[in-house]
Design a protein around this motif. Structure first.
Motif, PDB file in Angstrom:
ATOM      1  N   GLN A  13       0.931  -0.749   0.503  1.00 10.50           N
ATOM      2  CA  GLN A  13       0.365   0.228  -0.089  1.00 10.50           C
ATOM      3  C   GLN A  13       1.033   1.432   0.112  1.00 10.50           C
ATOM      4  O   GLN A  13       1.917   1.298   0.475  1.00 10.50           O
ATOM      5  CB  GLN A  13      -0.829   0.419   1.005  1.00 10.50           C
ATOM      6  CG  GLN A  13      -2.074  -1.164   1.248  1.00 10.50           C
ATOM      7  CD  GLN A  13      -2.590  -1.517   2.183  1.00 10.50           C
ATOM      8  OE1 GLN A  13      -2.286  -0.509   3.335  1.00 10.50           O
ATOM      9  NE2 GLN A  13      -3.971  -1.332   2.848  1.00 10.50           N
ATOM     10  N   ALA A  14       0.200   2.305  -0.170  1.00 12.74           N
ATOM     11  CA  ALA A  14       0.811   3.184  -0.039  1.00 12.74           C
ATOM     12  C   ALA A  14       1.812   3.656   0.865  1.00 12.74           C
ATOM     13  O   ALA A  14       0.384   3.533   2.231  1.00 12.74           O
ATOM     14  CB  ALA A  14       0.456   4.931  -0.950  1.00 12.74           C
ATOM     15  N   LEU A  86       6.479   4.689  -0.387  1.00 11.31           N
ATOM     16  CA  LEU A  86       6.793   3.925  -1.877  1.00 11.31           C
ATOM     17  C   LEU A  86       4.515   4.883  -1.986  1.00 11.31           C
ATOM     18  O   LEU A  86       3.724   5.249  -1.146  1.00 11.31           O
ATOM     19  CB  LEU A  86       6.326   2.387  -1.715  1.00 11.31           C
ATOM     20  CG  LEU A  86       7.400   1.046  -2.165  1.00 11.31           C
ATOM     21  CD1 LEU A  86       6.975   0.394  -2.128  1.00 11.31           C
ATOM     22  CD2 LEU A  86       7.808   2.116  -3.410  1.00 11.31           C
ATOM     23  N   ILE A  87       4.479   5.809  -3.192  1.00 11.02           N
ATOM     24  CA  ILE A  87       3.330   6.476  -4.157  1.00 11.02           C
ATOM     25  C   ILE A  87       2.955   4.901  -5.446  1.00 11.02           C
ATOM     26  O   ILE A  87       3.859   4.186  -5.760  1.00 11.02           O
ATOM     27  CB  ILE A  87       3.541   7.608  -4.491  1.00 11.02           C
ATOM     28  CG1 ILE A  87       4.654   7.735  -5.173  1.00 11.02           C
ATOM     29  CG2 ILE A  87       4.421   8.036  -3.174  1.00 11.02           C
ATOM     30  CD1 ILE A  87       5.659   8.768  -5.390  1.00 11.02           C
ATOM     31  N   PRO A  88       1.097   5.019  -6.180  1.00 10.93           N
ATOM     32  CA  PRO A  88       1.283   4.402  -7.175  1.00 10.93           C
ATOM     33  C   PRO A  88       2.224   4.964  -7.886  1.00 10.93           C
ATOM     34  O   PRO A  88       2.191   3.510  -8.531  1.00 10.93           O
ATOM     35  CB  PRO A  88      -0.539   4.898  -7.023  1.00 10.93           C
ATOM     36  CG  PRO A  88      -0.499   5.790  -5.400  1.00 10.93           C
ATOM     37  CD  PRO A  88       0.770   6.321  -5.079  1.00 10.93           C
ATOM     38  N   GLU A  89       2.835   5.745  -8.135  1.00 11.69           N
ATOM     39  CA  GLU A  89       3.647   6.231  -9.439  1.00 11.69           C
ATOM     40  C   GLU A  89       5.060   5.955  -9.353  1.00 11.69           C
ATOM     41  O   GLU A  89       5.688   5.474 -10.410  1.00 11.69           O
ATOM     42  CB  GLU A  89       4.151   7.711  -9.388  1.00 11.69           C
ATOM     43  CG  GLU A  89       2.263   8.148  -9.876  1.00 11.69           C
ATOM     44  CD  GLU A  89       1.317   8.689  -8.668  1.00 11.69           C
ATOM     45  OE1 GLU A  89       0.644   9.241  -9.256  1.00 11.69           O
ATOM     46  OE2 GLU A  89       2.114   8.129  -7.417  1.00 11.69           O
ATOM     47  N   VAL A 124       2.301  -0.690  -5.769  1.00  8.16           N
ATOM     48  CA  VAL A 124       1.791  -0.045  -4.774  1.00  8.16           C
ATOM     49  C   VAL A 124       0.713   0.430  -4.952  1.00  8.16           C
ATOM     50  O   VAL A 124      -0.406   1.475  -6.133  1.00  8.16           O
ATOM     51  CB  VAL A 124       2.554   1.265  -4.809  1.00  8.16           C
ATOM     52  CG1 VAL A 124       2.162   1.908  -3.440  1.00  8.16           C
ATOM     53  CG2 VAL A 124       4.411   0.680  -4.801  1.00  8.16           C
ATOM     54  N   SER A 125      -0.401   0.213  -4.301  1.00  6.34           N
ATOM     55  CA  SER A 125      -2.131   0.289  -4.199  1.00  6.34           C
ATOM     56  C   SER A 125      -2.502   1.865  -3.469  1.00  6.34           C
ATOM     57  O   SER A 125      -1.048   2.195  -2.586  1.00  6.34           O
ATOM     58  CB  SER A 125      -2.717  -0.811  -3.534  1.00  6.34           C
ATOM     59  OG  SER A 125      -2.663  -0.747  -2.520  1.00  6.34           O
TER      60      SER A 125
END
Length: 126
Positions: A13-14, A86-89, A124-125
């Motif tokens: 997850q983010a 972490l980020i979705p990008e 990454v969700s």
């Protein structure tokens, strides 16, 4: 036969963290600059981070600076990528590359690394 084997990817997850590893065999590890590159769906492979042969110099992409850290253990023939916040990008397949050129050259010419691993998927969700 040279082999680079990435591991540590997964679905997170983010805001979470992951640590990628790349174990090298069949080469004199300490003679190679190492790097992490990534390729998101529909995009070209891009530079993430590179590290010099002795680990004393690193380069990190602006998009991950302050969140990702590259390191290496020459005694274990392994390079790491610690990924925090972490980020979705950041979703992509992450590849490990090795080359005898300096780390800065590997950074700017990453597509021409001599050896590549098969990659590990990081999702990454939000």
């Amino acid at each position: 036969q040279v082999q680079l084997l990435e591991s540590g990817g997964g679905l997170v997850q983010a805001g979470d963290s992951l640590r990628l590893s790349c174990a090298a065999s069949g080469l004199t590890f300490s003679s190679y600059s190492m790097g992490w590159f990534r390729q998101a769906p529909g995009k070209d492979r891009e530079f993430v981070a590179t590290i010099s042969r002795n680990g004393g110099t690193t380069y990190t992409a602006d998009s991950v600076k302050g969140r990702f850290t590259i390191s290496r253990d020459n005694a274990k023939n392994t390079v790491y990528l610690q990924m925090n916040s972490l980020i979705p990008e950041d979703t992509a397949v992450y590849y490990c590359g090795a080359d005898t050129s300096p780390a800065y050259v590997l950074k700017i010419q990453g597509g021409r690394a001599r050896y590549w691993g098969k990659g590990t998927l990081v999702t990454v969700s939000s």
